[in-house]
Write an enzyme that holds these catalytic residues in place. Structure first.
Site, mmCIF file in Angstrom:
data_model
loop_
_atom_site.group_PDB
_atom_site.id
_atom_site.type_symbol
_atom_site.label_atom_id
_atom_site.label_comp_id
_atom_site.label_asym_id
_atom_site.label_seq_id
_atom_site.Cartn_x
_atom_site.Cartn_y
_atom_site.Cartn_z
ATOM 1 C CD GLU A 63 -2.276 1.222 2.904
ATOM 2 O OE1 GLU A 63 -3.080 2.141 3.190
ATOM 3 O OE2 GLU A 63 -1.954 0.319 3.711
ATOM 4 C CG PHE A 64 1.653 5.608 -2.148
ATOM 5 C CD1 PHE A 64 3.006 5.791 -2.367
ATOM 6 C CD2 PHE A 64 0.856 6.716 -1.910
ATOM 7 C CE1 PHE A 64 3.557 7.069 -2.360
ATOM 8 C CE2 PHE A 64 1.389 7.997 -1.911
ATOM 9 C CZ PHE A 64 2.751 8.173 -2.138
ATOM 10 C CB ILE A 65 1.099 5.366 3.623
ATOM 11 C CG1 ILE A 65 0.305 4.066 3.820
ATOM 12 C CG2 ILE A 65 0.670 6.409 4.655
ATOM 13 C CD1 ILE A 65 0.521 3.408 5.181
ATOM 14 C CG ASP A 162 16.286 -2.057 11.632
ATOM 15 O OD1 ASP A 162 17.123 -1.528 12.382
ATOM 16 O OD2 ASP A 162 16.404 -2.068 10.390
#
Length: 255
Positions: A63-65, A162
């Site tokens: 998904e692009f956020i 991380d």
């Protein structure tokens, strides 16, 4: 995409020590980590959509956020504490090994946290091959490791693995977004190793986090051990520029 939808695609080309199969495995484990973070429900996390091979490497589509810098460090600390306090696994580790950066990360299940942490440190130390006084201190640290946890109850928490300023951001509403995990079930303090190693997030984050999960005796000494894990990983990935930091953390842990 053809319908106007936007995706975010990560690619990694094969390189010495990381072949095409390993590139794909790395992204498949990252996909699993993203899915587990999403299931925890404490943060917005991009939905992973697909992994696959590319010529000479592999990819992960998600998904692009529309990301922007994270400003609300207090909210980040509160959400991270909530994730660490949630009930989950009864042992330490993960069902499969994964990666921290481009370094393989062993996750074999252990009932005892010290056993798991020793396995992790031994793996990084085997790669680092520290010599001389550094090697002696590393051996001493492994021998003394149980003493760092005397009187401390450690239960498994879901750990990003991380977490620092480069692996989190905010969405358009200011909600914290986490990505690029090296996820496992571990001691919640281990999460703060990378945070402290990189000097990320600042006092408001720490204050909010520790309001929900107070520091316990020996916290600072254990922090040196958890930072050492990431310092060794940076040494193994990027070279001798991190050797002095490994030495400093070894001395600090053993003092």
């Amino acid at each position: 995409m053809a319908d106007g939808e936007r995706l975010f695609v990560k690619c990694h080309a094969a390189e010495p020590g990381l072949d095409e199969r390993q590139c794909l495995e790395m992204f498949e484990m990252e996909r699993m980590g993203l899915e587990m973070l999403r299931e925890a429900g404490c943060f917005r996390v991009p939905a992973p959509l697909a992994t696959g091979r590319l010529a000479g490497g592999a990819f992960l589509a998600m998904e692009f956020i529309d990301l922007r810098p994270l400003r609300d460090m207090r909210l980040l600390g509160e959400r991270l504490a909530a994730m660490h306090l949630a009930q989950g696994a009864e042992r330490f580790g993960l069902e499969s090994d994964n990666w921290v950066g481009a370094t393989p990360q062993p996750n074999s299940w252990r009932a005892d946290w010290v056993d798991f942490l020793r396995m992790r440190l031994e793996h990084q130390l085997d790669l680092a091959q520290l010599a001389g006084e550094d090697g002696r201190m590393a051996r001493e640290l492994l021998e003394r490791l149980p003493s760092f946890f005397e009187g401390v109850e450690v239960r498994p928490s879901l750990v990003h693995g991380d977490l620092y300023e480069g692996n989190c951001a905010a969405d358009a509403r200011g909600e914290p977004v986490l990505f690029d995990p090296a996820l496992y079930w571990g001691h919640h303090e281990a999460e703060l190793g990378m945070v402290h190693f990189t000097g990320s997030f600042g006092p408001e984050f720490a204050e909010a986090y520790h309001q929900h999960i107070p520091r316990t005796p020996g916290f600072d000494r254990r922090s040196s051990v958890y930072q050492l894990y990431h310092a060794l990983n940076h040494y193994n990935l990027f070279g001798r520029g991190y050797l002095s930091e490994c030495s400093r953390l070894l001395r600090r842990a053993l003092c």
